[in-house]
Design a protein around this motif. Structure first.
Motif, PDB file in Angstrom:
ATOM      1  N   SER A  99      -5.115  11.789  -4.536  1.00  0.00           N
ATOM      2  CA  SER A  99      -4.299  10.647  -4.943  1.00  0.00           C
ATOM      3  C   SER A  99      -3.890   9.797  -3.745  1.00  0.00           C
ATOM      4  O   SER A  99      -3.894   8.562  -3.815  1.00  0.00           O
ATOM      5  CB  SER A  99      -3.052  11.134  -5.692  1.00  0.00           C
ATOM      6  N   ILE A 100      -3.549  10.441  -2.642  1.00  0.00           N
ATOM      7  CA  ILE A 100      -3.169   9.699  -1.440  1.00  0.00           C
ATOM      8  C   ILE A 100      -4.333   8.858  -0.928  1.00  0.00           C
ATOM      9  O   ILE A 100      -4.186   7.661  -0.633  1.00  0.00           O
ATOM     10  CB  ILE A 100      -2.677  10.668  -0.355  1.00  0.00           C
ATOM     11  N   VAL A 101      -5.505   9.463  -0.843  1.00  0.00           N
ATOM     12  CA  VAL A 101      -6.675   8.741  -0.345  1.00  0.00           C
ATOM     13  C   VAL A 101      -7.031   7.584  -1.283  1.00  0.00           C
ATOM     14  O   VAL A 101      -7.321   6.464  -0.837  1.00  0.00           O
ATOM     15  CB  VAL A 101      -7.870   9.705  -0.182  1.00  0.00           C
ATOM     16  N   ALA A 102      -6.988   7.831  -2.601  1.00  0.00           N
ATOM     17  CA  ALA A 102      -7.332   6.781  -3.557  1.00  0.00           C
ATOM     18  C   ALA A 102      -6.334   5.628  -3.506  1.00  0.00           C
ATOM     19  O   ALA A 102      -6.723   4.452  -3.602  1.00  0.00           O
ATOM     20  CB  ALA A 102      -7.389   7.372  -4.964  1.00  0.00           C
ATOM     21  N   SER A 103      -5.042   5.930  -3.355  1.00  0.00           N
ATOM     22  CA  SER A 103      -4.035   4.868  -3.325  1.00  0.00           C
ATOM     23  C   SER A 103      -4.120   4.041  -2.050  1.00  0.00           C
ATOM     24  O   SER A 103      -3.855   2.831  -2.066  1.00  0.00           O
ATOM     25  CB  SER A 103      -2.639   5.471  -3.473  1.00  0.00           C
ATOM     26  N   LEU A 104      -4.487   4.658  -0.937  1.00  0.00           N
ATOM     27  CA  LEU A 104      -4.600   3.915   0.315  1.00  0.00           C
ATOM     28  C   LEU A 104      -5.734   2.896   0.274  1.00  0.00           C
ATOM     29  O   LEU A 104      -5.677   1.880   0.977  1.00  0.00           O
ATOM     30  CB  LEU A 104      -4.806   4.881   1.483  1.00  0.00           C
ATOM     31  N   LYS A 105      -6.760   3.136  -0.509  1.00  0.00           N
ATOM     32  CA  LYS A 105      -7.886   2.195  -0.580  1.00  0.00           C
ATOM     33  C   LYS A 105      -7.930   1.446  -1.918  1.00  0.00           C
ATOM     34  O   LYS A 105      -8.994   0.995  -2.346  1.00  0.00           O
ATOM     35  CB  LYS A 105      -9.196   2.934  -0.340  1.00  0.00           C
ATOM     36  N   THR A 141       0.833  -1.210   0.000  1.00  0.00           N
ATOM     37  CA  THR A 141       0.000   0.000   0.000  1.00  0.00           C
ATOM     38  C   THR A 141       0.861   1.250   0.000  1.00  0.00           C
ATOM     39  O   THR A 141       0.563   2.226  -0.707  1.00  0.00           O
ATOM     40  CB  THR A 141      -0.934  -0.008   1.211  1.00  0.00           C
ATOM     41  N   LEU A 142       1.940   1.244   0.792  1.00  0.00           N
ATOM     42  CA  LEU A 142       2.856   2.390   0.788  1.00  0.00           C
ATOM     43  C   LEU A 142       3.516   2.557  -0.572  1.00  0.00           C
ATOM     44  O   LEU A 142       3.736   3.687  -1.041  1.00  0.00           O
ATOM     45  CB  LEU A 142       3.922   2.205   1.876  1.00  0.00           C
ATOM     46  N   LEU A 143       3.811   1.434  -1.240  1.00  0.00           N
ATOM     47  CA  LEU A 143       4.364   1.507  -2.595  1.00  0.00           C
ATOM     48  C   LEU A 143       3.347   2.106  -3.561  1.00  0.00           C
ATOM     49  O   LEU A 143       3.711   2.902  -4.451  1.00  0.00           O
ATOM     50  CB  LEU A 143       4.784   0.110  -3.054  1.00  0.00           C
ATOM     51  N   TRP A 144       2.078   1.772  -3.371  1.00  0.00           N
ATOM     52  CA  TRP A 144       1.021   2.362  -4.187  1.00  0.00           C
ATOM     53  C   TRP A 144       0.936   3.874  -3.955  1.00  0.00           C
ATOM     54  O   TRP A 144       0.755   4.638  -4.897  1.00  0.00           O
ATOM     55  CB  TRP A 144      -0.327   1.712  -3.858  1.00  0.00           C
ATOM     56  N   VAL A 145       1.063   4.303  -2.710  1.00  0.00           N
ATOM     57  CA  VAL A 145       1.006   5.737  -2.420  1.00  0.00           C
ATOM     58  C   VAL A 145       2.127   6.473  -3.139  1.00  0.00           C
ATOM     59  O   VAL A 145       1.908   7.503  -3.797  1.00  0.00           O
ATOM     60  CB  VAL A 145       1.082   5.982  -0.899  1.00  0.00           C
ATOM     61  N   ALA A 146       3.349   5.930  -3.021  1.00  0.00           N
ATOM     62  CA  ALA A 146       4.484   6.586  -3.675  1.00  0.00           C
ATOM     63  C   ALA A 146       4.332   6.569  -5.194  1.00  0.00           C
ATOM     64  O   ALA A 146       4.587   7.576  -5.871  1.00  0.00           O
ATOM     65  CB  ALA A 146       5.785   5.886  -3.272  1.00  0.00           C
ATOM     66  N   GLY A 147       3.903   5.431  -5.738  1.00  0.00           N
ATOM     67  CA  GLY A 147       3.780   5.327  -7.193  1.00  0.00           C
ATOM     68  C   GLY A 147       2.715   6.228  -7.767  1.00  0.00           C
ATOM     69  O   GLY A 147       2.917   6.870  -8.811  1.00  0.00           O
ATOM     70  N   THR A 148       1.573   6.330  -7.111  1.00  0.00           N
ATOM     71  CA  THR A 148       0.491   7.161  -7.643  1.00  0.00           C
ATOM     72  C   THR A 148       0.760   8.652  -7.463  1.00  0.00           C
ATOM     73  O   THR A 148       0.117   9.481  -8.115  1.00  0.00           O
ATOM     74  CB  THR A 148      -0.851   6.804  -6.983  1.00  0.00           C
ATOM     75  N   LEU A 149       1.689   8.996  -6.556  1.00  0.00           N
ATOM     76  CA  LEU A 149       2.092  10.397  -6.458  1.00  0.00           C
ATOM     77  C   LEU A 149       3.101  10.759  -7.547  1.00  0.00           C
ATOM     78  O   LEU A 149       3.056  11.852  -8.110  1.00  0.00           O
ATOM     79  CB  LEU A 149       2.697  10.682  -5.077  1.00  0.00           C
ATOM     80  N   LEU A 150       4.005   9.831  -7.852  1.00  0.00           N
ATOM     81  CA  LEU A 150       5.048  10.126  -8.832  1.00  0.00           C
ATOM     82  C   LEU A 150       4.536  10.058 -10.264  1.00  0.00           C
ATOM     83  O   LEU A 150       4.822  10.942 -11.076  1.00  0.00           O
ATOM     84  CB  LEU A 150       6.220   9.149  -8.651  1.00  0.00           C
ATOM     85  N   VAL A 151       3.756   9.021 -10.587  1.00  0.00           N
ATOM     86  CA  VAL A 151       3.419   8.773 -11.997  1.00  0.00           C
ATOM     87  C   VAL A 151       2.194   9.564 -12.450  1.00  0.00           C
ATOM     88  O   VAL A 151       2.318  10.473 -13.281  1.00  0.00           O
ATOM     89  CB  VAL A 151       3.256   7.266 -12.262  1.00  0.00           C
ATOM     90  N   PRO A 152       0.978   9.284 -11.944  1.00  0.00           N
ATOM     91  CA  PRO A 152      -0.173  10.009 -12.504  1.00  0.00           C
ATOM     92  C   PRO A 152      -0.167  11.502 -12.219  1.00  0.00           C
ATOM     93  O   PRO A 152      -0.549  12.301 -13.075  1.00  0.00           O
ATOM     94  CB  PRO A 152      -1.384   9.315 -11.871  1.00  0.00           C
ATOM     95  N   VAL A 153       0.286  11.904 -11.029  1.00  0.00           N
ATOM     96  CA  VAL A 153       0.323  13.332 -10.720  1.00  0.00           C
ATOM     97  C   VAL A 153       1.425  14.015 -11.517  1.00  0.00           C
ATOM     98  O   VAL A 153       1.217  15.074 -12.137  1.00  0.00           O
ATOM     99  CB  VAL A 153       0.518  13.555  -9.211  1.00  0.00           C
TER     100      VAL A 153
END
Length: 315
Positions: free
Chosen positions: A243-249, A96-108
């Protein structure tokens, strides 16, 4: 003289009668507040029934042992202790933490880049449209599409075979590679809407500061760092927070692409919660994971918003 003063006295008396008949200001304010409460009461009741009561019930179940039948048995913090002692839960937390980092770097990041590149171009809306279309697809649909592309012998493996690569990576089998490619699949869906939001923010920037900066010789990265980025900061706070909220869930894409496998190597917290609750019928442990995920999401949102507000006050 008495006759001349009679109409004035009558008008004064009528005015006093009107004033006496008019309700006092405090009474009118109370009446308005009562009417307002009456209008919002159905909405408050609906939120309480659909949001707060399930939250309280889930919190209660997290302290019990319950399989969906009979009465819950109170076990205190046993579910939370078991949760942190489970290696699969720790792995899902790291994913999940990897998802948070990835969704902040790539889509944003990519969305911001697309917005900057197409902002002032003629017909830029048509260049952004292909990136926006995937946002209309459901998460399960995105997972199905990318499973067809990334599965063994799928579209990507066949394309690589044309270039002589006959032993490609096992995209959806090897961890953490499977999590990384799923993050890119989710980014394919989310880049377009981020680009649209950043474009709206760029279009709302006044032209005068930009023209003054260009006159002073600011172009490229210098213009972005000194003018565009500070003015985009409030919108960036919203985009990053979402993005943070979406990646956490994150749940649907992982479920449709790997089902958390192989084994449980690519599970996220949301998928672990689903597995424990609805597959293993351990409602107590599933509720404990749900409460933990809710608390983590709330803390992350509060910390991020406090940081953004402190930066705003410093400016």
């Amino acid at each position: 003289m008495a006759l001349a003063q009679t109409p004035a006295r009558e008008r004064a008396a009528d005015g006093l009668d009107e004033t006496s008949r008019r309700p006092p200001r405090r009474g009118r304010k109370t009446a308005y507040q009562g009417s307002a409460r009456g209008f919002i009461a159905p909405g408050v009741f609906l939120v309480a029934v659909l949001l707060y009561l399930p939250l309280l019930w889930t919190t209660f179940l997290s302290f019990t042992e319950y399989n969906g039948l009979g009465d819950p048995d109170w076990v205190g913090f046993d579910n939370y202790v078991e949760m942190f002692e489970d290696p699969a839960f720790v792995g899902s937390l790291l994913n999940t933490l990897l998802w948070v980092a990835g969704t902040l770097l790539v889509p944003v990041g990519v969305g911001l880049g697309i917005a900057l590149l197409t902002w002032n171009l003629p017909g830029g809306i048509w260049l952004r449209l292909p990136f926006l279309i995937p946002y209309a697809i459901s998460g399960i649909g995105v997972g199905v599409i990318w499973s067809f592309i990334l599965s063994a012998g799928g579209a990507l493996d066949q394309a690589l075979a044309v270039f002589g690569i006959t032993d490609p990576p096992r995209w959806l089998v090897d961890a953490p590679l499977n999590t990384v490619v799923m993050i890119f699949a989710a980014s394919w869906q989310g880049v377009g809407v981020n680009a649209l939001l950043f474009t709206i923010g760029l279009q709302s920037i006044p032209k005068e500061p930009l023209e003054a900066a260009r006159v002073d010789g600011a172009t490229g990265l210098r213009l972005f760092g000194s003018i565009l980025w500070p003015m985009l900061r409030p919108l960036t706070a919203v985009v990053v927070g979402l993005s943070i909220v979406a990646s956490l869930k994150t749940f649907d894409i992982v479920l449709s692409m790997t089902k958390g496998g192989p084994g449980r190597a690519s599970e996220t917290l949301a998928l672990t919660m689903y597995r424990e609750t609805f597959v293993n019928s351990d409602y107590g442990l599933g509720s404990a994971i749900a409460v933990f995920l809710s608390v983590v999401t709330l803390i992350a949102s509060i910390l991020y918003l406090r940081q953004q507000l402190s930066q705003k006050h410093e400016m």
